[in-house]
Design an enzyme around this catalytic site. Structure first.
Site, PDB file in Angstrom:
ATOM      1  N   TYR A  65      25.858  45.307  33.072  1.00  0.00           N
ATOM      2  CA  TYR A  65      25.727  46.751  33.283  1.00  0.00           C
ATOM      3  C   TYR A  65      25.765  47.483  31.938  1.00  0.00           C
ATOM      4  O   TYR A  65      25.854  46.863  30.882  1.00  0.00           O
ATOM      5  CB  TYR A  65      26.811  47.248  34.255  1.00  0.00           C
ATOM      6  CG  TYR A  65      26.665  46.612  35.617  1.00  0.00           C
ATOM      7  CD1 TYR A  65      25.512  46.826  36.367  1.00  0.00           C
ATOM      8  CD2 TYR A  65      27.635  45.768  36.136  1.00  0.00           C
ATOM      9  CE1 TYR A  65      25.337  46.228  37.607  1.00  0.00           C
ATOM     10  CE2 TYR A  65      27.470  45.160  37.372  1.00  0.00           C
ATOM     11  CZ  TYR A  65      26.326  45.393  38.100  1.00  0.00           C
ATOM     12  OH  TYR A  65      26.135  44.791  39.314  1.00  0.00           O
ATOM     13  N   ARG A 121      35.654  36.623  46.955  1.00  0.00           N
ATOM     14  CA  ARG A 121      35.196  35.990  48.196  1.00  0.00           C
ATOM     15  C   ARG A 121      36.335  35.456  49.056  1.00  0.00           C
ATOM     16  O   ARG A 121      36.277  35.498  50.291  1.00  0.00           O
ATOM     17  CB  ARG A 121      34.220  34.858  47.845  1.00  0.00           C
ATOM     18  CG  ARG A 121      32.913  35.362  47.283  1.00  0.00           C
ATOM     19  CD  ARG A 121      32.148  34.269  46.589  1.00  0.00           C
ATOM     20  NE  ARG A 121      32.848  33.797  45.408  1.00  0.00           N
ATOM     21  CZ  ARG A 121      32.444  32.804  44.638  1.00  0.00           C
ATOM     22  NH1 ARG A 121      31.338  32.155  44.948  1.00  0.00           N
ATOM     23  NH2 ARG A 121      33.123  32.452  43.575  1.00  0.00           N
ATOM     24  N   GLN A 156      36.904  50.850  39.875  1.00  0.00           N
ATOM     25  CA  GLN A 156      36.096  50.203  38.832  1.00  0.00           C
ATOM     26  C   GLN A 156      35.077  51.199  38.296  1.00  0.00           C
ATOM     27  O   GLN A 156      34.159  51.612  39.011  1.00  0.00           O
ATOM     28  CB  GLN A 156      35.378  48.983  39.399  1.00  0.00           C
ATOM     29  CG  GLN A 156      34.581  48.244  38.338  1.00  0.00           C
ATOM     30  CD  GLN A 156      33.924  46.989  38.869  1.00  0.00           C
ATOM     31  OE1 GLN A 156      33.097  47.055  39.766  1.00  0.00           O
ATOM     32  NE2 GLN A 156      34.283  45.855  38.304  1.00  0.00           N
TER      33      GLN A 156
END
Ligand code: FMN
Length: 401
Positions: free
Chosen positions: A176, A352, A102
């Site tokens: 970001y 998760r 990423q």
């Protein structure tokens, strides 16, 4: 492993890259590279998922330059780390799993003390992440800073491909650096990079073009976006549909429509229990603890979790783009996966769920009715600051009641 009854366990193709099934480990910053050096712990973390049967794992937050790191424990895509990264990627691939990286840049907020000067974003002002650590301000990027950033993505992409990554994922979301340019809330520039959506897209599209040129037409590039930012004045669903169309037309191979931002609205990304208790558990900075205690309840409200909580919004993007679509958000069972693939998505990213069940694909091959044991308590989110690195405290130790 292959099961005819479970479409998520059938092979898929991403711009020539064959994935043995449709399940991809989502980028989750691991905090397992002290001082930014990737080693055995990071490798072992990803090996767990690789052995568990996912088709591809994503190395979380690979900063394209030192100035793109939020903190000094994040990876930098730089020659200094070539051999460590090569061993990491190769070690995961040896388990029969592909590896994506990423590509991230934090832009205007950072608490990376190795940064020379201030972090830079679309506009100057407060550095909201570093404020409590004495890194108070951020600067507005000049046009030459913008050119420099595009070049940093290009060089990082060339480097990552040469190191052996199978795919790259550009982070356009979660508040970001590139998201700060897309957002009308954080991008108030008066030049060609601010104002209209076309202008706000200019830098992200330049980055995509530079990464594409660096890796070539036959190398998979994914992009993660936030469908909405939450706060008034931020990116809205309607904008993100246009953003995705533009990325699609510019030749991206796959879009991952996530939600929210890490700083302003993380609960839109996660839903479930407030992340506040988990953040307070590991936060050491006294000023930040006070800020969290004062403002945390409002900033991180518990939002009811429901399975596939981003599916309806993501479907609207599926309808307007031709590229592959990767679903993310609350997928936990074979039934969920079937629903996602039936809605026209090509792959599924899991965050998760895999932290709680690293070998979910293997379990599903044997027990098709299994549902992940992840409770969406979001305690894993706080472990981003844990010395043990990220983990599920409920099933892998350290859970707090
Ligand atoms: C501990 C943790 C760390 C994360 N770090 C990142 C990250 O570095 N980059 C990113 O894009 N998303 C990150 N995320 C968000 C996930 O990729 C994903 O978007 C989110 O967890 C929702 O998917 P899920 O319901 O499958 O968990 C993180 C999530 C968790 C739980």
């Amino acid at each position: 492993m292959q099961s005819i009854s479970n479409p998520a366990l059938t092979t898929g193709n991403l711009n020539g890259l064959t994935l043995k099934n449709r399940l991809i480990k989502a980028g989750t910053f691991e905090n397992l590279s002290p001082n930014g050096i990737p080693g055995t712990e990071l490798l072992n973390f990803h090996k767990k998922f690789a052995r568990g049967g996912i088709a591809m794992t994503t190395i979380g937050y690979c900063a394209v330059e030192n100035a793109g790191r939020l903190n000094a424990n994040m990876l930098t895509m730089h020659e200094d780390y070539r051999e460590d990264l090569r061993l990491l990627v190769q070690g995961i691939q040896d388990q029969g799993c592909k590896v994506s990286g990423q590509m991230g840049h934090c832009g205007a907020f950072s608490k990376n003390h190795t940064l020379k000067g201030r972090p830079k974003g679309p506009r100057g002002g407060l550095n909201i992440l570093g404020f409590a650590e004495g890194m108070w301000f951020c600067d507005a990027m000049t046009l030459s800073d913008i050119d420099h950033l595009v070049n940093a993505y290009s060089e990082a992409a060339t480097f990552m491909k040469s190191v052996g990554f199978d795919a790259l994922e550009i982070h356009f979301g979660h508040g970001y650096g590139l998201c700060q340019f897309l957002s009308p809330l954080t991008n108030k520039r008066k030049d060609n990079y601010g104002g209209s959506l076309a202008n706000r897209l200019r830098l992200p599209l330049r980055v995509l073009a530079a990464v594409r040129e660096a890796v070539g037409s036959d190398f998979p590039i994914l992009g993660k976006i936030s469908m909405s930012e939450g706060p008034r004045g931020g990116i809205r669903y309607e904008d993100s549909i246009k953003i995705c169309k533009a990325l699609d037309e510019a030749g991206i191979d796959a879009i991952i429509p996530s939600n929210g931002t890490s700083t302003m609205s993380p609960m839109l990304m996660f839903r479930g229990e407030s992340i506040l208790p988990a953040l307070l558990r590991y936060e050491k900075n006294r000023l930040m603890r006070i800020i969290l205690k004062l403002m945390g309840r409002a900033m991180f409200p518990t939002l009811p979790f429901y399975e596939l909580y981003l599916l309806e919004q993501a479907k609207r993007i599926r309808e307007v783009v031709k590229c592959k679509m990767v679903y993310i958000g609350g997928a936990a069972s074979a039934e969920n996966f079937t629903q996602i693939l039936d809605a026209g998505f090509d792959f599924i990213q899991l965050g998760r769920t895999l932290l709680a069940d690293p070998d979910l694909p293997q379990i599903l091959a044997e027990k098709p009715d299994y549902k992940s044991r992840c409770t969406h308590c979001n305690q894993c989110v706080g472990t981003i600051e844990s010395p043990q690195g990220i983990h599920c405290p409920v099933f892998f130790g350290g859970a707090q009641s």
